[in-house]
Design a protein around this motif. Structure first.
Motif, PDB file in Angstrom:
ATOM      1  N   ARG A  50       0.834  -1.203   0.000  1.00 29.85           N
ATOM      2  CA  ARG A  50       0.000   0.000   0.000  1.00 29.85           C
ATOM      3  C   ARG A  50       0.870   1.256   0.000  1.00 29.85           C
ATOM      4  O   ARG A  50       0.538   2.246  -0.651  1.00 29.85           O
ATOM      5  CB  ARG A  50      -0.932   0.023   1.213  1.00 29.85           C
ATOM      6  CG  ARG A  50      -2.097  -0.921   1.096  1.00 29.85           C
ATOM      7  CD  ARG A  50      -3.103  -0.696   2.183  1.00 29.85           C
ATOM      8  NE  ARG A  50      -3.737   0.618   2.032  1.00 29.85           N
ATOM      9  CZ  ARG A  50      -4.365   1.253   3.021  1.00 29.85           C
ATOM     10  NH1 ARG A  50      -4.458   0.709   4.217  1.00 29.85           N
ATOM     11  NH2 ARG A  50      -4.895   2.435   2.815  1.00 29.85           N
ATOM     12  N   GLU A 103      -0.196   2.623  -3.449  1.00 27.12           N
ATOM     13  CA  GLU A 103      -1.246   3.606  -3.186  1.00 27.12           C
ATOM     14  C   GLU A 103      -0.659   4.978  -2.866  1.00 27.12           C
ATOM     15  O   GLU A 103      -0.904   5.945  -3.580  1.00 27.12           O
ATOM     16  CB  GLU A 103      -2.082   3.090  -2.011  1.00 27.12           C
ATOM     17  CG  GLU A 103      -3.320   3.866  -1.708  1.00 27.12           C
ATOM     18  CD  GLU A 103      -4.087   3.215  -0.571  1.00 27.12           C
ATOM     19  OE1 GLU A 103      -4.545   3.965   0.316  1.00 27.12           O
ATOM     20  OE2 GLU A 103      -4.218   1.961  -0.550  1.00 27.12           O
ATOM     21  N   SER A 127      -1.776   8.770  -4.209  1.00 27.54           N
ATOM     22  CA  SER A 127      -2.781   9.082  -3.195  1.00 27.54           C
ATOM     23  C   SER A 127      -2.111   9.518  -1.899  1.00 27.54           C
ATOM     24  O   SER A 127      -2.162   8.808  -0.887  1.00 27.54           O
ATOM     25  CB  SER A 127      -3.670   7.855  -2.930  1.00 27.54           C
ATOM     26  OG  SER A 127      -4.376   7.494  -4.074  1.00 27.54           O
ATOM     27  N   SER A 186      -3.531   9.085   1.700  1.00 25.82           N
ATOM     28  CA  SER A 186      -3.572   7.817   2.426  1.00 25.82           C
ATOM     29  C   SER A 186      -2.470   7.735   3.483  1.00 25.82           C
ATOM     30  O   SER A 186      -2.434   6.781   4.261  1.00 25.82           O
ATOM     31  CB  SER A 186      -3.501   6.632   1.468  1.00 25.82           C
ATOM     32  OG  SER A 186      -2.283   6.629   0.768  1.00 25.82           O
TER      33      SER A 186
END
Length: 118
Positions: A12, A16, A21, A24
């Protein structure tokens, strides 16, 4: 709810967080997170998100791909990645090695080493 494994958390982190992102960061790092870059320390999820946002602003397109790992040893996770970006002066490729400390399903500390390939 169970905490993610360190390997899942690192995926992640790269897939991510670093691939677009930055928000996050609040889910992936602790409020007292410290990231150690060669020239400074980055503290907390807000500052981490800002650094990632600045990185993305330098490129019209940027991607990070895992090359090795993640490897887990106790509360430490490590990985090697390759990044590709396009900026005003053309395409850039860079590689990096990450080591992160995990506590209660989030990262608390980060060490980064990055270099640009010619």
């Amino acid at each position: 709810m169970t905490s993610p494994t360190p390997s899942e958390l690192y995926r992640r982190w790269l897939d991510e967080l670093w691939n677009g992102s930055p928000g996050s960061a609040h889910e992936l790092v602790t409020p007292d997170f410290v990231g150690h870059w060669p020239d400074r320390d980055v503290r907390g999820p807000e500052e981490l998100a800002a650094v990632i946002g600045q990185t993305h602003e330098m490129f019209t397109a940027i991607t990070f791909t895992l090359e090795v790992g993640p490897m887990v040893d106790g509360n430490l996770v490590a990985g090697r990645w390759i990044g590709h970006g396009h900026a005003a002066n053309g395409a850039t490729t860079f590689v990096g090695n990450d080591i992160l400390r995990v506590h209660d399903g989030r990262f608390t500390e980060y060490w980064n080493a990055t270099s640009v390939r010619s």
